[in-house]
Write an enzyme that holds these catalytic residues in place. Structure first.
Site, PDB file in Angstrom:
ATOM      1  N   GLU A 150      11.732 -14.760  -0.783  1.00  0.00           N
ATOM      2  CA  GLU A 150      11.991 -15.630   0.234  1.00  0.00           C
ATOM      3  C   GLU A 150      13.317 -16.238   0.237  1.00  0.00           C
ATOM      4  OE1 GLU A 150      10.039 -16.927   2.858  1.00  0.00           O
ATOM      5  OE2 GLU A 150      11.943 -17.777   3.461  1.00  0.00           O
ATOM      6  N   HIS A 191       9.859 -10.713   6.854  1.00  0.00           N
ATOM      7  CA  HIS A 191       9.047 -11.765   7.579  1.00  0.00           C
ATOM      8  C   HIS A 191      10.381 -12.723   8.297  1.00  0.00           C
ATOM      9  CE1 HIS A 191       4.766 -11.321   6.286  1.00  0.00           C
ATOM     10  NE2 HIS A 191       5.262 -10.239   6.323  1.00  0.00           N
ATOM     11  N   GLU A 242      -1.578 -15.406   8.714  1.00  0.00           N
ATOM     12  CA  GLU A 242      -1.558 -16.916   8.087  1.00  0.00           C
ATOM     13  C   GLU A 242      -1.494 -18.038   8.993  1.00  0.00           C
ATOM     14  OE1 GLU A 242       2.932 -16.654   6.814  1.00  0.00           O
ATOM     15  OE2 GLU A 242       3.576 -17.084   8.681  1.00  0.00           O
TER      16      GLU A 242
END
Lengths: 715, 715
Positions: free
Chosen positions: A430, A498, A523
């Protein structure tokens, strides 16, 4: 190594200075017409002699006057590229090849088009640009090319002026214009209804982003899927988005004209270009059969072949992850409840753990064991590395270092444990959109991966980018993604990005770019929900640019199972979750639910274990955007076929014609179908498994529940 | 390894809630007074009971309302830090130490101050901040400290509210406010005259930057040197600029109030802060003797000690460079006349060379030979690496890769050739302010340096930064410079950064930061010129923050020597060029002229060969900003002294008192002085060399020509 199977080219009949020039698709159904009127270039598109695009403008507005914003001067060109053109030369040619993708829906792809290369001369600036049209049976791509020449070297875009004047008030499947995110539910409405729907402000993104007003204009996103009143399917997108901003489509809702609107940089500039260069392809797919949109390889064909010589290390991946439990079980990415951490200073060994940290040795081993037992390739582990306590919402730049684990995650021991069981751990990076931080640590981060036997990484870009004022869909960030994918290739790493800009077929050029998110994935079922129609739309929109890591396979449909207060739930039946592995094509497929849930339904899980992630051939049997999709695929190199059929909130009977099977042989089909009383809302987990015998003459009438689906494996 | 010689601390007398608190310098001449009025903190500064700063406001305006620019939301705090304060606690203490810098004007530095730590409580936000004052004999430093606490973690600055209300309309030595460059000639005027001078637009920067209006307010830069009507010298600057934007000083020219104005990021935010953190020190030096400003170590003392354990690898450097010939001889950084190059694509081996490329093997060997002959440590080579053809003015991000030489520069052979002769080549990394590009290549670039035995690098940041919309003096870029200096240290590399934000004493913490440019250097003599007074001002302004790579030593004063059309010239005499090696303190000193010019004047060049670059002790014998400076220094670890005396455009008689010599011994002083008829304008290259005997009783009356100077070596 991709093998070029077949190439056929005809060079080239040249015509000079006619009023209007045209080029037709190989099957002659699609026709692009080019002309210059009042020194401005225009194009029109026809499909079976119906005008789809009527005199769309071509050109770019450059920064010409000395441009200054916030005291910063931008180099300016003397002339724009918006008018003053005359046709210098038009050259038509034909191209045909068959190529083998590293992975894909089909192991061989036909790339067959008629091309028209329009050389435009701009006398006042004494320079040429080229507009190149490629007309396929499924539609048209065109792009601007800027040859390097004395009067065209460096130039900056104020706005691209391409327009798409439509033939009427089409039904559209649209996301609101947004430079930074595609994570909206698709709205289906007439183009004339977009404005009032946006003004009601009812769209839901799930992240705390702006709706529509970061552009300040009425706009929708590409890929835009439309259906005309007389039954034509039209898709507008772009291909090969490199060193350029992504387009938004500004909407003139009185005249039904779309026009390109590029994401700006912090100074308002919409592109720093250096000749020799080119724009992405602007693509218009069109057919009277919705299935052609899904089956089209046009966007891939408009991309360049693999940039890598050796692609043997790139493999499709099926994976599970320490991930879904963060959404439904209260597990956390973070190791502690600190409100404030600092890389290199916070000493986690002395911090009180929060006891909810999911990426701990014991838990990860449990996932590894499950993957090993069931033949799953990789285990994604999110929250393994320090920095999650204050990772988002603070504009923090140095959030993660990508190499330091939390104290309860033993990198070496776990990767060793996994490898001994034939499983790999999947890396997670991330970035919180702090691309500058990621770039400066990339060499170290990817060397760390190589040293520790990671072969794939999921990247994330939640939030507003750093460099501050850049957008996730802007030129700088698009260049960032390409830098990352190339760097990953140097380390033989495959990527699943993502929140990055939505794909435009670049996985042909960079086949280690296995998948992206760039849309509202599973999600969101834990954050407000997706609609039952959602996955009946995505293949017509988001997926035309490339595979999506949609993360299907959620069996436990209602989340009050975990906590009585949790009213979230999956908006499909369990059988539809299985069907998504076929209808949502991706070489990267997650079995997203918790291992313990799969253990409760091992018979249904068998389909996820069996389903292939790479294919010899695909057939779209039925399709209507927003309503239903039925797809069949043959596993690569195997005598196995998998079929998926899905419907929106309406029950439906799918017609599954097994014509694709080899003739004169009988196969056993295992059908994972909705239970008789199944319903996404009232009874989502009702499913039934049965087997039947099928041949290539079989036509199965298969009932799908409301929000339901059906998955079939054939061996 | 720095050795701490002596530390003395007294902890601490605490006073509560008095109306006004004060703290005095060790010699009691300087006094800082603090008070809270109407819940707002204020401070005043007195020097020998004269009020220098009268009730300057303290505090910060934070981003509190939901802040949005260009559609991007910035996290906001509920309350600002501008008012609502009460005194919680005030603690006074004394600190005294002597420390040894790695290099410096003195080998031991006294750090002696009285401290007042003001703990302010803000009831409405239930949080504390600290304002810390340190009062030295030479002035005052104060800063804001933000302890991490429940109600203070992440916060964003709208503006810092510190003001400096002055006692009158002082004479000021000022640069116009500019976020991006300090490369102006200093203007000397009353503060009340700044506006009209700026409005005339007559300032000259030499680069094609904006004048003054990138701030949009009336402002000048720090360091700001002033002189009051009654003969006090005041200098306002900052110390320890880390993770914060540099200040500009907004000028209220009716009330003579300066206030801090921070460089914004592209979204207008002026600082992303994370507690525990602190602002830089705001510094006010004051004396009735101008020499005290030059001699002060206050700014160094306000910085943190060395961040490195091992500093043995950090060495002062004397160097020559393949550089000046680009300014006067038509040599080029670029290898070809291409208008357009692309890293990794342009094949230089097939390009036609321009024949003016200076960094070619033969020429570089000539410089190496010269350095070896004359005991010069290093040879800077600019233009050695590909990318110079289109390096600036195009907003190009990927300009340089920092590892690929032009075809006529053999990295290995040349460095080998140099090392065999006891010389090193100095690396050059022009970034064209594309900091993102530099950062992502930094690991590779510095490893390349280490692999090829480079120990020092000159960096450059010409242009507007990328990330776009950032400023060279903004928080992001300041963090960049610190990232670079730390990364350099990992590779044992010393740094000389050009066009970076002006220094604030960080070379104490990062002693491999040998020098910076960050002001108008000698290069401008080839681009419009500096004034004769220029170097009589810089030590009072730019140099208070740290050493400058001014690149003196130009012997060939008129450039029509090279080409009859070149009317540029040096605005000093030759003797003054020598004196600058003493008056412009730096551990990095260039002999900037061409080897062939030094060979014409080897007797004068002897001073450059002899002069030390590191010192045991320094004495400022005479000084008046903008008029004259006479400095003497003892070479580190040697019985050698060097004296420099310079004047502005006026002739002058310097009084050189040799009191600093050891008693009762006689030494030979070699005097490099202006010829009898020397004049910077009419006869700049007239010089004379003579020797005299001196003792510590000698007081030399030395004549300086207009724009002249004198350099003396004593052995």
């Amino acid at each position: 190594m991709k093998r070029l199977l077949f190439v056929f080219m005809i060079f080239g009949w040249i015509t000079f200075l006619a009023d209007a020039q045209e080029v037709r698709s190989p099957d002659e159904n699609v026709r692009a017409v080019f002309e210059v009127k009042d020194s401005i270039p225009y194009y029109s598109i026809f499909y079976k002699d119906r005008e789809i695009i009527s005199s769309g403008r071509l050109g770019l507005d450059l920064i010409t006057d000395e441009f200054e914003k916030q005291g910063i001067k931008i180099a300016a060109d003397r002339y724009s590229l918006k008018d003053g053109f005359e046709i210098s030369k038009i050259e038509n040619s034909e191209f045909e090849e068959v190529w083998e993708p590293v992975w894909g829906e089909n192991s061989e792809i036909l790339n067959h088009y008629q091309e028209m290369e329009v050389d435009l001369y701009q006398p006042k600036a004494n320079r040429h640009i080229i507009i190149r049209f490629r007309v396929f049976n499924e539609g048209v791509g065109f792009r601007y090319e800027f040859p390097q020449q004395e009067n065209l070297n460096f130039f900056n875009i104020k706005e691209e002026l391409t327009t798409f004047p439509l033939s009427g008030d089409h039904q559209a499947f649209w996301l609101p214009g947004d430079y930074n995110t595609e994570e909206y539910l698709t709205t289906s409405s007439l183009l004339s209804e977009v404005r009032s729907i946006l003004e009601k402000g009812e769209l839901h993104v799930g992240e705390n982003y702006n709706l529509y007003d970061n552009l300040g204009i009425l706009a929708v996103q590409a890929p835009l899927m439309m259906k005309t009143a007389d039954g034509l399917y039209i898709n507008i997108h772009e291909a090969a988005l490199i060193d350029y901003s992504a387009i938004q489509l500004e909407l003139d809702d009185e005249n039904f004209i779309l026009s390109t609107h590029l994401a700006p940089d912090p100074l308002g500039t919409k592109g720093f270009l250096q000749a020799d260069c080119r724009s992405p392809w602007r693509t218009i797919m069109v057919s009277d059969d919705a299935r052609d949109i899904l089956a089209s390889d046009m966007i891939l064909n408009l991309n360049e072949p693999s940039a890598y010589e050796d692609v043997s290390w790139i493999k499709p991946v099926k994976y599970i992850g320490v991930w879904w439990e963060m959404f439904v079980k209260g597990s956390t990415w973070s190791y502690s409840d600190l409100e404030n951490t600092r890389l290199g200073e916070t000493d986690y060994t002395t911090v009180t753990p929060n006891t909810t940290h999911a990426a701990n040795n014991e838990n990860v081993r449990r996932y590894i064991d499950f993957a090993a037992t069931h033949g799953i390739d990789q285990v994604l582990v999110e929250g393994w590395n320090i920095g999650w306590e204050d990772w988002i919402g603070h504009g923090k730049e140095e959030v993660f270092d990508f190499v330091t684990p939390y104290p309860d995650f033993d990198v070496n021991a776990l990767q060793q444990y996994a490898m001994e069981k034939g499983v790999r751990i999947m890396m997670h990076h991330e970035t919180s959109a702090s691309a500058t931080n990621y770039e400066r640590r990339l060499d170290t981060a990817y060397q760390f991966m190589e040293d520790h036997h990671y072969t794939a990484v999921k990247t994330g870009y939640v939030g507003y980018p750093i460099p501050r004022g850049e957008w996730r869909s802007g030129q700088w960030m698009n260049n960032h993604y390409v830098r990352v994918i190339k760097k990953a290739a140097e380390h033989k790493i495959s990527l699943n990005s993502h929140e990055a800009s939505r794909p435009t077929g670049l996985s042909r050029t960079f086949p280690n770019w296995l998948a992206q998110e760039s849309a509202r994935g599973t999600e969101f079922e834990a954050m407000g929900g997706n609609s039952p129609a959602h996955t009946c739309i995505l293949p017509f929109t988001r997926l035309v640019g490339g595979p999506m890591d949609y993360t299907p396979g959620i069996f436990q449909a209602r989340f009050d199972y975990y906590h009585p207060d949790n009213s979230n739930r999956i908006h499909t039946t369990l059988a539809k979750q299985l069907a998504l592995y076929v209808t949502m094509y991706s070489p990267l497929q997650m079995a997203a639910d918790l291992p313990e849930n799969y253990e409760r339904f091992l018979d249904a899980f068998q389909f996820i274990k069996d389903v292939a992630v790479d294919w010899d051939q695909s057939w779209y049997l039925e399709a209507e955007p927003g309503e239903y999709i039925t797809a069949a695929r043959k596993a690569k190199g195997k005598e196995e076929w998998f079929i998926g059929a899905i419907t929106d909130e309406n029950p439906r009977e799918a017609t599954i014609d097994f014509h694709f099977l080899p003739a004169a042989r009988e196969f056993t089909a295992t059908i994972y179908e909705d239970g008789a009383d199944a319903d996404w809302d009232s009874n989502p987990m009702s499913y039934r498994i049965r087997t039947i015998k099928v041949t290539n003459k079989t036509v199965l009438k298969q009932k799908l529940a409301p929000g339901g689906g059906c998955a079939i494996s054939v061996k």
